[in-house]
Structure formats: structure tokens, C-alpha cells
Design an enzyme around this catalytic site. Structure first.
Site, PDB file in Angstrom:
ATOM      1  N   GLY A  46       1.191  -1.023   0.113  1.00  0.00           N
ATOM      2  CA  GLY A  46       0.075   0.141   0.128  1.00  0.00           C
ATOM      3  C   GLY A  46       0.849   1.141   0.028  1.00  0.00           C
ATOM      4  CD  GLN A  51       2.925   5.706   3.099  1.00  0.00           C
ATOM      5  OE1 GLN A  51       2.477   5.555   2.262  1.00  0.00           O
ATOM      6  NE2 GLN A  51       4.152   5.196   3.333  1.00  0.00           N
ATOM      7  CB  CYS A  90       4.752   2.379   7.211  1.00  0.00           C
ATOM      8  SG  CYS A  90       4.336   4.289   6.670  1.00  0.00           S
ATOM      9  CG  LEU A  91       6.225   0.999   1.904  1.00  0.00           C
ATOM     10  CD1 LEU A  91       5.822   1.484   0.107  1.00  0.00           C
ATOM     11  CD2 LEU A  91       7.400   0.167   1.477  1.00  0.00           C
ATOM     12  CG  HIS A 132      -0.628   1.652   7.091  1.00  0.00           C
ATOM     13  ND1 HIS A 132      -0.225   1.702   8.550  1.00  0.00           N
ATOM     14  CD2 HIS A 132      -0.253   2.345   6.628  1.00  0.00           C
ATOM     15  CE1 HIS A 132       1.034   1.958   8.207  1.00  0.00           C
ATOM     16  NE2 HIS A 132       0.768   2.378   6.904  1.00  0.00           N
ATOM     17  CD  GLU A 133      -1.378   2.943   2.827  1.00  0.00           C
ATOM     18  OE1 GLU A 133      -0.906   3.920   2.183  1.00  0.00           O
ATOM     19  OE2 GLU A 133      -0.530   1.818   2.706  1.00  0.00           O
ATOM     20  CG  HIS A 136       0.100   7.060   5.039  1.00  0.00           C
ATOM     21  ND1 HIS A 136       1.167   6.887   5.491  1.00  0.00           N
ATOM     22  CD2 HIS A 136      -0.039   5.543   4.574  1.00  0.00           C
ATOM     23  CE1 HIS A 136       1.951   6.516   6.175  1.00  0.00           C
ATOM     24  NE2 HIS A 136       1.512   5.751   5.207  1.00  0.00           N
TER      25      HIS A 136
HETATM   26 NI    NI Z   1       1.878   3.779   6.002  1.00  0.00          NI
END
Ligand code: NI
Length: 166
Positions: A46, A51, A90-91, A132-133, A136
Site C-alpha cells: 500500500g 508518502q 510502513c514504507l 492504514h492508508e 496517512h
Molecule cells: Ni504507511
């Protein structure tokens, strides 16, 4: 297509609420394609626009469950049920994971690629990823929801323990 640079914690853009998309233009769709490519390149499941330094309410999800890619434009959680604790990563925060409460079942409203308002239901890990997204897009990181944080390196060769970043 292009690969974007992924913004890392503690960049302030990650805690800044994103702005709604007013119209689904070809540029919005191009950005979503680039985000998807960036997510795959980073081995993520995701990715949300903040991000990649774009403060807009768009995100892509593909949790590799056979359901494929989902692009979410202006997504909102209308309803959630059955909160459970599970792993978030998380990336933008490599190597850190957290036991994080999320709904097991959600109903989501969003715009599709044609700019139409649509609603759908989702469950389990895909629902977790979507929550989660959307967090963000509101400038919320899983670290502020997790009940326990822990460090773990990615272990691509042991599927049972494989953790994925979003
Ligand atoms: Ni994330």
C-alpha cells in the site's frame, strides 16, 4: 511511469492532512500509476500520496491476496466493526512494526477512476491496509495507534514471518 522517492519519518509531510481531489484528471490517474509502480518497486502492499510528497487524498493498495490493485480517491471509512490487534508496518518507517488496533470489517466510500462515488465493504488484512492508508491521508502514522512497537528486519525467505510495509 516513474518511481517516486518515498518520504521517511520524521518528515513533517507525513503528519500533515492531505487535500481532497476536486476532479479526476489524467494527471491524477498518472500519479496513481506512478504510485503503484513505486509501491511494487519498494515491495510494499500500500502507498499513500503524502508518502511520495504529494499532499492529496489518493492511495493505492495491493495486498497480494488475488484481488489485485485498488486505487482509492478521496476515501472515507463510513463504518467499521470488530476491532482486532494485528501487525502494521510502513514504507516510511523501515524496520519498525506495531501491534495496531484496526477494524476487521469496514465500509468505504470513495471516488473511482471515472470520478463516480462508490461504496464497498472489505475485511481482514485488506481492510487493515486500507485503514492504514486512509490514516496517512489524515496525517496519522501507525506508531500513534500501536499498542506495542517492535523492530524487525524483513525476512523475504521465510513466508510465515514475512512482514509487509504499507
Ligand atoms: Ni504507511
Amino acid at each position: 511511469m516513474a518511481i517516486y522517492e518515498i518520504v521517511k519519518f520524521p518528515d513533517p509531510i507525513l503528519t500533515t492532512p492531505a487535500r481532497a481531489i476536486e476532479k479526476v484528471t489524467p494527471n491524477v490517474l498518472r500519479v496513481l500509476n506512478n504510485m503503484y509502480e513505486t509501491m511494487k518497486f519498494a515491495n510494499g502492499i500500500g502507498l499513500a500520496a503524502p508518502q511520495v510528497n504529494i499532499l492529496k487524498r489518493i492511495t493505492v493498495v495491493d495486498v497480494e491476496d488475488g484481488k489485485g490493485r485498488l486505487d482509492l480517491i478521496n476515501p472515507v471509512i463510513l463504518e467499521g466493526r470488530d476491532e482486532e490487534i494485528g501487525p502494521d508496518g510502513c514504507l516510511s518507517i523501515p524496520g519498525l512494526f506495531g501491534d495496531t488496533p484496526r477494524y476487521r470489517w469496514i465500509r468505504v466510500q470513495m471516488w473511482n477512476a471515472k470520478g463516480e462515488v462508490v461504496e464497498f465493504e472489505e475485511t481482514d488484512f485488506r481492510a487493515r491496509c486500507i485503514q492504514h492508508e486512509i490514516d496517512h491521508l489524515d496525517g496519522i502514522l501507525f506508531t500513534s495507534r500501536a499498542v506495542r512497537l517492535y523492530r524487525e528486519e524483513a525476512q523475504p525467505n521465510s513466508p510465515g514471518r514475512k512482514k509487509k510495509n504499507v
